[in-house]
Design a protein around this motif. Sequence first.
Motif, PDB file in Angstrom:
ATOM      1  N   HIS A 771     -22.146 -29.804 -10.129  1.00 52.23           N
ATOM      2  CA  HIS A 771     -22.760 -28.899  -9.153  1.00 52.23           C
ATOM      3  C   HIS A 771     -21.830 -28.717  -7.952  1.00 52.23           C
ATOM      4  O   HIS A 771     -21.605 -27.586  -7.478  1.00 52.23           O
ATOM      5  CB  HIS A 771     -24.103 -29.466  -8.678  1.00 52.23           C
ATOM      6  CG  HIS A 771     -25.254 -29.157  -9.561  1.00 52.23           C
ATOM      7  ND1 HIS A 771     -26.047 -28.057  -9.400  1.00 52.23           N
ATOM      8  CD2 HIS A 771     -25.752 -29.823 -10.640  1.00 52.23           C
ATOM      9  CE1 HIS A 771     -26.996 -28.046 -10.317  1.00 52.23           C
ATOM     10  NE2 HIS A 771     -26.839 -29.109 -11.094  1.00 52.23           N
ATOM     11  N   GLU A 775     -19.913 -25.297  -6.451  1.00 54.05           N
ATOM     12  CA  GLU A 775     -20.040 -24.831  -5.064  1.00 54.05           C
ATOM     13  C   GLU A 775     -18.662 -24.608  -4.446  1.00 54.05           C
ATOM     14  O   GLU A 775     -18.436 -23.624  -3.729  1.00 54.05           O
ATOM     15  CB  GLU A 775     -20.830 -25.848  -4.232  1.00 54.05           C
ATOM     16  CG  GLU A 775     -22.326 -25.803  -4.445  1.00 54.05           C
ATOM     17  CD  GLU A 775     -22.917 -24.486  -3.985  1.00 54.05           C
ATOM     18  OE1 GLU A 775     -22.462 -23.936  -2.954  1.00 54.05           O
ATOM     19  OE2 GLU A 775     -23.830 -23.981  -4.677  1.00 54.05           O
ATOM     20  N   ASP A 801     -21.174 -13.665  -9.084  1.00 54.42           N
ATOM     21  CA  ASP A 801     -22.551 -13.362  -9.497  1.00 54.42           C
ATOM     22  C   ASP A 801     -23.086 -14.437 -10.429  1.00 54.42           C
ATOM     23  O   ASP A 801     -24.258 -14.840 -10.336  1.00 54.42           O
ATOM     24  CB  ASP A 801     -22.602 -12.002 -10.202  1.00 54.42           C
ATOM     25  CG  ASP A 801     -22.456 -10.836  -9.235  1.00 54.42           C
ATOM     26  OD1 ASP A 801     -22.605 -11.067  -8.003  1.00 54.42           O
ATOM     27  OD2 ASP A 801     -22.182  -9.713  -9.696  1.00 54.42           O
ATOM     28  N   ASN A 804     -23.936 -17.548  -8.478  1.00 54.08           N
ATOM     29  CA  ASN A 804     -25.155 -17.315  -7.693  1.00 54.08           C
ATOM     30  C   ASN A 804     -26.390 -17.349  -8.578  1.00 54.08           C
ATOM     31  O   ASN A 804     -27.449 -17.855  -8.177  1.00 54.08           O
ATOM     32  CB  ASN A 804     -25.060 -15.974  -6.964  1.00 54.08           C
ATOM     33  CG  ASN A 804     -24.132 -16.052  -5.752  1.00 54.08           C
ATOM     34  OD1 ASN A 804     -23.992 -17.111  -5.145  1.00 54.08           O
ATOM     35  ND2 ASN A 804     -23.519 -14.937  -5.404  1.00 54.08           N
ATOM     36  N   ASP A 805     -26.285 -16.813  -9.788  1.00 56.18           N
ATOM     37  CA  ASP A 805     -27.405 -16.906 -10.736  1.00 56.18           C
ATOM     38  C   ASP A 805     -27.759 -18.368 -11.004  1.00 56.18           C
ATOM     39  O   ASP A 805     -28.927 -18.741 -11.061  1.00 56.18           O
ATOM     40  CB  ASP A 805     -27.044 -16.226 -12.058  1.00 56.18           C
ATOM     41  CG  ASP A 805     -27.046 -14.709 -11.952  1.00 56.18           C
ATOM     42  OD1 ASP A 805     -27.606 -14.187 -10.967  1.00 56.18           O
ATOM     43  OD2 ASP A 805     -26.462 -14.064 -12.843  1.00 56.18           O
ATOM     44  N   ASN A 807     -27.149 -20.950  -9.011  1.00 58.25           N
ATOM     45  CA  ASN A 807     -27.666 -21.607  -7.813  1.00 58.25           C
ATOM     46  C   ASN A 807     -29.116 -21.233  -7.508  1.00 58.25           C
ATOM     47  O   ASN A 807     -29.841 -21.997  -6.874  1.00 58.25           O
ATOM     48  CB  ASN A 807     -26.791 -21.261  -6.600  1.00 58.25           C
ATOM     49  CG  ASN A 807     -25.460 -21.991  -6.638  1.00 58.25           C
ATOM     50  OD1 ASN A 807     -25.342 -23.052  -7.254  1.00 58.25           O
ATOM     51  ND2 ASN A 807     -24.449 -21.418  -5.990  1.00 58.25           N
ATOM     52  N   ARG A 808     -29.546 -20.059  -7.944  1.00 61.35           N
ATOM     53  CA  ARG A 808     -30.915 -19.630  -7.650  1.00 61.35           C
ATOM     54  C   ARG A 808     -31.940 -20.562  -8.296  1.00 61.35           C
ATOM     55  O   ARG A 808     -32.970 -20.847  -7.701  1.00 61.35           O
ATOM     56  CB  ARG A 808     -31.121 -18.185  -8.105  1.00 61.35           C
ATOM     57  CG  ARG A 808     -30.722 -17.163  -7.044  1.00 61.35           C
ATOM     58  CD  ARG A 808     -31.148 -15.763  -7.417  1.00 61.35           C
ATOM     59  NE  ARG A 808     -30.244 -15.160  -8.391  1.00 61.35           N
ATOM     60  CZ  ARG A 808     -29.133 -14.505  -8.071  1.00 61.35           C
ATOM     61  NH1 ARG A 808     -28.788 -14.367  -6.807  1.00 61.35           N
ATOM     62  NH2 ARG A 808     -28.362 -13.990  -9.014  1.00 61.35           N
ATOM     63  N   ASP A 809     -31.676 -21.038  -9.504  1.00 64.21           N
ATOM     64  CA  ASP A 809     -32.615 -21.959 -10.150  1.00 64.21           C
ATOM     65  C   ASP A 809     -31.880 -22.686 -11.270  1.00 64.21           C
ATOM     66  O   ASP A 809     -31.968 -22.317 -12.442  1.00 64.21           O
ATOM     67  CB  ASP A 809     -33.822 -21.202 -10.717  1.00 64.21           C
ATOM     68  CG  ASP A 809     -34.966 -22.148 -11.083  1.00 64.21           C
ATOM     69  OD1 ASP A 809     -34.713 -23.371 -11.191  1.00 64.21           O
ATOM     70  OD2 ASP A 809     -36.099 -21.669 -11.261  1.00 64.21           O
ATOM     71  N   PHE A 813     -31.597 -22.167 -15.518  1.00 63.39           N
ATOM     72  CA  PHE A 813     -30.365 -21.487 -15.886  1.00 63.39           C
ATOM     73  C   PHE A 813     -29.971 -21.852 -17.314  1.00 63.39           C
ATOM     74  O   PHE A 813     -30.007 -23.012 -17.708  1.00 63.39           O
ATOM     75  CB  PHE A 813     -29.247 -21.864 -14.915  1.00 63.39           C
ATOM     76  CG  PHE A 813     -27.939 -21.176 -15.186  1.00 63.39           C
ATOM     77  CD1 PHE A 813     -27.700 -19.902 -14.707  1.00 63.39           C
ATOM     78  CD2 PHE A 813     -26.946 -21.794 -15.930  1.00 63.39           C
ATOM     79  CE1 PHE A 813     -26.497 -19.254 -14.937  1.00 63.39           C
ATOM     80  CE2 PHE A 813     -25.742 -21.171 -16.169  1.00 63.39           C
ATOM     81  CZ  PHE A 813     -25.515 -19.894 -15.678  1.00 63.39           C
TER      82      PHE A 813
END
Length: 832
Positions: A771, A775, A801, A804-805, A807-809, A813
């Motif tokens: 993770h 980042e 993109d 970011n997809d 990181n959103r959940d 994922f």
Amino acid sequence: MRPAFLLALALPATSVLAQSPESKPTPTIAAKTATMVHMPGLLPLDWDARAGKLYLEIPKLNYDILYTNSLPHGTGSNDLGLDRGQTSGGKIVHFERSGPKVLLVEPNQEFRSSSDDPAERLSIHQSFPESVLAGFKVEAENPDGAVLVDATDFFVRDAHGVIETLTTLKQGAFKLDASRSTIELDHTKAFPKNTEVEALLTFTSETSPGRRSYVADVTPDPHALTLREHQSFLELPPPGFTPRRFDPRAGYFPSSYRDYSAPLGEELDQRFIIRHRLIKKDPSCTKACEPVTPIQYYVDRGAPEPIRTALVEGARWWDQAFQAAGWAKGTFRVDPLPADADPMDVRFNIIQWVHRYTRGWSYGAAIADPRTGEIIKGNVTLGSLRGRQDYLIAEALLSPYVKGAPAITPSNDPMLAMVLQRIRQLSAHETGHTLGLAHNFAASAFPHTDLDETISVMDYPHPYIFLNKGGVPDLSHAYPVNIGSWDKVAIDYGYREFDRSGSAVERPAALNQILADSEKKGLIFITDEDSRPFSGAHPHAHLWDNGADPADELIRILDIRAKAIARFNANAIKPGMPMAQLEDTLVPLYLLHRYQTEAAIKEIGGLDYRYQLRDDGQINPTIVSPEDQNKAIAAVLKTLTPDTLTLPESLLQILPPRPPGLRRTQESFPSETGLTFDPIATAESAADLTLAVLFDPARASRLVQYHMRSPKAPSLRGLMEAVSKTTAERPEGGHTMSSEVERAVEFRALEAMFTLAVNPTASSQARAIAHSHLEDVLKQFTSAAPLTDTAEAIHRAAMIDRINDFNRDPEKFVPAKSIEAPPGMPIGDDEE
């Protein structure tokens, strides 16, 4: 065997029933079978042709015999795994009578007692279940207790579990159709020590075959699958065989059971090796000893020449090991199967040549006496498409069909020469399994300079390729010859006989010395569980690798691969072949480095260890040195570079779409460009092979721990940074094929890191580091100066993109699936 008092109760009941006025007198066996075809033997058979029934005579009740089944006619499908000649394990069984019934009983051999106390033995017998395999009605009997039963339904049944296999593989709702099944008399025979019965069985399904119907691939009508199943009863071996204790260092398969009479503090599980019986004619002999009965193997006559001769020659290598273990020359024998012999006869050790719809594995199996581990029958299965795959590998490396060159004939065919080298080695390998030997995947790491020297035929060898003075690959030493030094150690442990006072005895100290001497020479044994590319951690145990230093060998193979690809052209296929065939020939060459890459990766986060016994002097588990790990990382990163993965434009210009009749198969490269060859997807599939092993969750977790224990060892974060840096480096100008290849590989590396970050089998810290690295990648992308190259700018935006997809959940994922590469060789074997 059942307690005696139960049998005593059963016998009077039989006598009363036979004399009951309501029942008809039971005829004698001779009277009942007077008009039938009689087959005398261990369990005599009687065939009633008019009724289509097969009767079985049981001369002696409560008498242990061996039972097994096999598949003389297979499905020809690697996916179904139901091969011609496939055998099952051996079972101890006996027939019991109770009134008008006869039961076929399999006693429980897993749980035993070594005690002489009947009550203690009975307590164990009553604690665990046994299995009644079949029940029969008594049709006739003799005064001496022999009985006759109608065994037709028993023999015309799915003894081999074909329906279970079809169901497991979701091939449809198949069932046995009795109206289309019958006894196959040509292969139903009885002999003094064994009885053999074969049946033709038809399995039917009313459902339509699905898209993944393996049955439809190989059967004229997928609604009716007709095979043959064979069942055998065999007299158990006589006394005189001495079980040998299992030692994890010796390289054998174990036969085990639990002895509940073992004293407290002693081993409950008793383990012995499986092996053939060898007894000296002269018990006082210590060298070149003649056996009472040599070990005899036979090669399937269905194998064509020159394959058949190669199979015989390779299997005969084992006699070298038996001679080294103190036996006379000719103790281990191999010959073509006699023309009048039945390969399904359980008395014969067989090396079979089996055909399948798609290429697959070869394997060696053994039927052993469950009581002692004595091997009764060795059964080798060799897939015939193996040789064709090896021939294809050689064609890809050599590009031999040059205009104006002398015609290639069997006498000057370097591809055929390599195939025969491999067939000899493979025959020896699979035969080794049927002698009781497991794989030794550490053998290829033993240092040696003689290209023809074998360390162990029980390893999976990769063809050894070198470049001649003209820079052309040379395959003259692709596979070594003869039995290996480790193989001699293993046979010495398993088959050397120590005699005292005319009888075989075990000498633990002498057996231990054999293994201790081997370890001092550096010959060690590491087998399957430790060699897997994903979960395995051992730095010396790999499949299809070469060399004592995996990283050095990877660099060498990459150099050979590059030079072979540079000269790869239409000369790799025969004149008149479709040019699209070049794509299939390219596959093994383009992926030539895949297995050596796995070997080098296993240095990373690797642990060197042995199957230690207390005080045996072997090394303690040792983390692979930081120097060797970093060296391996540097070598492996080369497999992700555009120099390695980009195919030359000259080759892309001669790869046309596939014509009618030459469809894509599992052997083809993936394509995202429709009918045309896709060099980007090809590169992605090769990169995924590296990335999947490199970021295996177990390896990532070990990297975290080993870096804490040894700070100079590479860290997981450092590895991820190295991969990101390597895949981000591109040649000048973004509008080249190599740049596009590297952008695709960078994206695949990102997906591999996503997969690790959400993999629940990885340690929490390994996931956290993944993770954190993602980042860092995002920060680097978003803080960098805008790109002027359009292709690079679009690629960077897509990477941003995608992160970011994630990181959103992260929990929801789903990483993209791997780009599936063709299956690779296999040029080893599957199971034992």
